[in-house]
Design an enzyme around this catalytic site. Sequence first.
Site, PDB file in Angstrom:
ATOM      1  N   CYS A  96       0.832  -1.200   0.000  1.00 29.46           N
ATOM      2  CA  CYS A  96       0.000   0.000   0.000  1.00 29.46           C
ATOM      3  C   CYS A  96       0.869   1.254   0.000  1.00 29.46           C
ATOM      4  O   CYS A  96       0.626   2.199  -0.756  1.00 29.46           O
ATOM      5  CB  CYS A  96      -0.922  -0.018   1.213  1.00 29.46           C
ATOM      6  SG  CYS A  96      -1.935   1.457   1.380  1.00 29.46           S
ATOM      7  N   CYS A 191      -3.713  -1.770   6.078  1.00 29.28           N
ATOM      8  CA  CYS A 191      -3.438  -0.442   5.526  1.00 29.28           C
ATOM      9  C   CYS A 191      -4.502   0.528   5.979  1.00 29.28           C
ATOM     10  O   CYS A 191      -4.695   0.746   7.154  1.00 29.28           O
ATOM     11  CB  CYS A 191      -3.320  -0.527   4.011  1.00 29.28           C
ATOM     12  SG  CYS A 191      -2.589   0.930   3.255  1.00 29.28           S
TER      13      CYS A 191
END
Length: 358
Positions: A96, A191
């Site tokens: 991410c 994330c």
Amino acid sequence: MKIAVLISGGVDSAVVVHKLYQEGNDLHLFYIRISNDTEEGGCSYEEDMEMCQLIAAKYKLPLTEVSLHEEYWEYVMDYALKTVQAGLTPHPDMMCNKIIKFGFFEDRWGKDFDKTATGHYASIKHNDNGYFLATAKDAVKDQTDFLAQLSQKQLSHLLFPLGDMPKDEVRKLAKEAGLPNANRKDSQGICFLGKINYKDFLRRHLGIRRGEVIEIETGKKIGEHEGFWFYTIGQRKGLGLGGGPWFVVKKDIPVNIIYVSKGYDTPLQYGRTIDLTEPNWITYNPFGDEQSSIEVAFKIRHVPDFQKGTLVLNRDNNSIRLFSETDVQGIAPGQYAIIYTPDKQICLGSALICNHEL
């Protein structure tokens, strides 16, 4: 300085805004949205955005919501799900940061600013040899392991203003500054998907496939599971087995069998030799032109403690092996070994774990 600040609604990024604003910088706030209201993480969107709007209003700063929904699901979650389906352990937070926050965002919006700042707990050092990813003052909160796939180009454009602050000081400063999220709990999850149950997430996308749980020493069936993708090497909690502790020590992917071993001291959950591939060196190749062996500190998961080891390069086939001085618990192919200098001050980069020996 003209700075793009990525904010999430949490206290860390809010304190970053406060610090940079007090220094007289020209700030533009950005909120990256990756979910729709009906998808994972969508439930926290309204609360997150409300906090972001309050921060922007407090400092009279522009706030832009940008969508990287399609990119996130194509490049991060698809990677995570395919990795799990292959019986490996993914690292979606690392991907991410590399692909979304400091990849697509930088290419489309961040490039118009002198720097991009975030609330990561890490530091950046700079000299004539380049930019270096340094560990944070707060060892427990240090997030260099989530940033170890970044490139030199990406690192050169970033600011991590919290690198020299312990978490308790961040909270204290937030309260002193009257930030609306000073007492908001830290987010947990993949994330910025937010508050989701990871097992429920996998069940929703990969379904259930029942299989046997086998004690590896005896070959005896001691239970059943709902699919090998719910488990990772070294896992102890969530196995649903009595009389433990039990640790996952092996997975037979084709036949969907989970092998476990009983006891805290079972040698099958440990290893000292780790094969690595696909290294990402952030600033420089630590082997140089001639060295084939270097002393390092390393981690294989998000923990405050480091382990010592020797990294060995086979120049004939460019393979890399990490020899640990002490036992390493739960070595899971698909995860990353995060490599640091022996003094634990600089993150050199990371490499993919492809195998290990007991």
